[in-house]
Design an enzyme around this catalytic site. Structure first.
Site, mmCIF file in Angstrom:
data_model
loop_
_atom_site.group_PDB
_atom_site.id
_atom_site.type_symbol
_atom_site.label_atom_id
_atom_site.label_comp_id
_atom_site.label_asym_id
_atom_site.label_seq_id
_atom_site.Cartn_x
_atom_site.Cartn_y
_atom_site.Cartn_z
ATOM 1 N N SER A 29 14.676 37.096 -28.367
ATOM 2 C CA SER A 29 14.434 38.046 -27.277
ATOM 3 C C SER A 29 14.730 39.478 -27.704
ATOM 4 O O SER A 29 15.381 39.738 -28.719
ATOM 5 C CB SER A 29 15.286 37.674 -26.071
ATOM 6 O OG SER A 29 15.070 36.334 -25.703
HETATM 7 N N1 SAH Z 1 17.505 33.136 -26.276
HETATM 8 C C1 SAH Z 1 16.745 32.905 -27.484
HETATM 9 C C2 SAH Z 1 15.266 33.029 -27.222
HETATM 10 C C3 SAH Z 1 14.715 31.749 -27.105
HETATM 11 S S1 SAH Z 1 12.968 31.635 -26.877
HETATM 12 C C4 SAH Z 1 17.146 33.864 -28.553
HETATM 13 O O1 SAH Z 1 17.902 34.797 -28.263
HETATM 14 O O2 SAH Z 1 16.715 33.686 -29.698
HETATM 15 C C5 SAH Z 1 13.032 30.244 -25.777
HETATM 16 C C6 SAH Z 1 13.515 28.961 -26.401
HETATM 17 O O3 SAH Z 1 13.456 27.982 -25.372
HETATM 18 C C7 SAH Z 1 12.657 28.432 -27.541
HETATM 19 O O4 SAH Z 1 13.464 28.212 -28.658
HETATM 20 C C8 SAH Z 1 12.089 27.128 -26.991
HETATM 21 O O5 SAH Z 1 11.949 26.118 -27.962
HETATM 22 C C9 SAH Z 1 13.118 26.755 -25.958
HETATM 23 N N2 SAH Z 1 12.657 25.853 -24.905
HETATM 24 C C10 SAH Z 1 11.470 25.834 -24.254
HETATM 25 N N3 SAH Z 1 11.430 24.870 -23.320
HETATM 26 C C11 SAH Z 1 12.638 24.253 -23.385
HETATM 27 C C12 SAH Z 1 13.234 23.163 -22.677
HETATM 28 N N4 SAH Z 1 12.590 22.500 -21.723
HETATM 29 N N5 SAH Z 1 14.488 22.788 -23.017
HETATM 30 C C13 SAH Z 1 15.179 23.438 -23.978
HETATM 31 N N6 SAH Z 1 14.684 24.467 -24.683
HETATM 32 C C14 SAH Z 1 13.426 24.875 -24.385
#
Ligand code: SAH
Length: 189
Positions: A41
Site C-alpha cells: 500500500s
Molecule cells: N497491507 C499490505 C497490502 C496488501 S494487498 C501491505 O502493506 O503490503 C492485499 C493483500 O490481501 C494481498 O496480499 C492479498 O493476497 C490479500 N488477500 C486478498 N484476499 C484475501 C483473503 N480473503 N484473505 C486473506 N488475504 C487476502
C-alpha cells in the site's frame, strides 16, 4: 494525525518490504508490486489507516491481507498483539521473515481466507482490512469486540470507500466514510 504514527512512518524503511526492481521506488508514495498480482500500500495511506484505527498497547488486532507485511509492522508497533491473515502462502512466509528480522514477535501469521476472520482469538479490539470486499464480511463484524473499531475498504472494483466501522455497546454498527480508495479485491476462497 498522531505524531507517533508519522514518526514511525519516517523511521520504517519501506525498501525492506520490497524485492527486485520495485525496491528502488520504495520512497515513492504510492502502491508498488509485490508479486502474485498484489501490491504494497501507499505509505501515507498506511499511516492514515493506522491513525484512523486508533490503536494502543492494550489492543489485540486482526489484520486481513498481510501482503508485504508493511502495514503489519505499524500494527505490531502500536498494539499488544496482531493476528494477520494472508491467502497467499509465499507472501505470508516472506512477511514473517522480514518482521522477525525487525524484531516483532507479537504477531501470529495465518494462511487462509480472511473473510472468515479467526475465531480462535476473537473478539478483537481492532480489525484492519487491506483488501476490498463488496460488503463487510459478517464474521468480521461478529469477531469485533463491543466498543471496537474496524477500518475496511469497501465496494468492489468500481468505486471503493474506506470505512470506519464501530460496534456500540448494544452491538449496533455505525459506518463512517473516510476516503475514496483503490485496493486490490478481497478474494473469498
Ligand atoms: N497491507 C499490505 C497490502 C496488501 S494487498 C501491505 O502493506 O503490503 C492485499 C493483500 O490481501 C494481498 O496480499 C492479498 O493476497 C490479500 N488477500 C486478498 N484476499 C484475501 C483473503 N480473503 N484473505 C486473506 N488475504 C487476502
Amino acid at each position: 494525525m498522531d505524531k507517533t504514527v508519522t514518526d514511525f512512518l519516517r523511521s520504517l524503511d519501506r525498501s525492506l518490504f520490497l524485492e527486485g526492481p520495485a525496491k528502488r521506488y520504495a520512497d515513492y508514495d504510492g502502491p508498488l508490486p509485490i508479486g502474485f498480482d498484489q501490491t504494497i500500500s501507499q505509505p501515507s495511506l498506511v499511516a492514515y489507516m493506522t491513525d484512523a484505527l486508533d490503536v494502543d498497547k492494550t489492543h489485540r488486532i486482526l489484520e486481513i491481507g498481510t501482503g508485504s507485511g508493511y502495514q503489519t509492522a505499524f500494527l505490531a508497533h502500536f498494539a499488544k498483539e496482531v493476528v494477520t491473515i494472508e491467502r497467499i502462502r509465499e507472501l505470508s512466509v516472506t512477511a514473517k521473515e522480514r518482521l522477525d528480522d525487525l524484531g516483532y514477535h507479537n504477531i501470529t501469521y495465518i494462511i487462509g481466507d480472511g473473510t472468515r476472520g479467526w475465531a480462535e482469538r476473537a473478539p478483537y479490539d481492532r480489525i484492519m482490512v487491506t483488501a476490498a470486499p463488496d460488503e463487510i464480511p459478517p464474521l468480521l463484524i461478529e469477531q469485533l469486540r463491543v466498543g471496537g473499531k474496524m477500518v475496511i475498504p469497501c465496494g468492489g472494483r468500481g468505486h471503493q470507500e474506506l470505512v470506519l466501522v464501530k460496534k456500540a455497546p448494544d452491538r449496533s454498527i455505525s459506518r463512517t466514510k473516510l476516503l475514496d480508495v483503490a485496493f486490490v479485491p478481497l478474494i473469498s476462497d
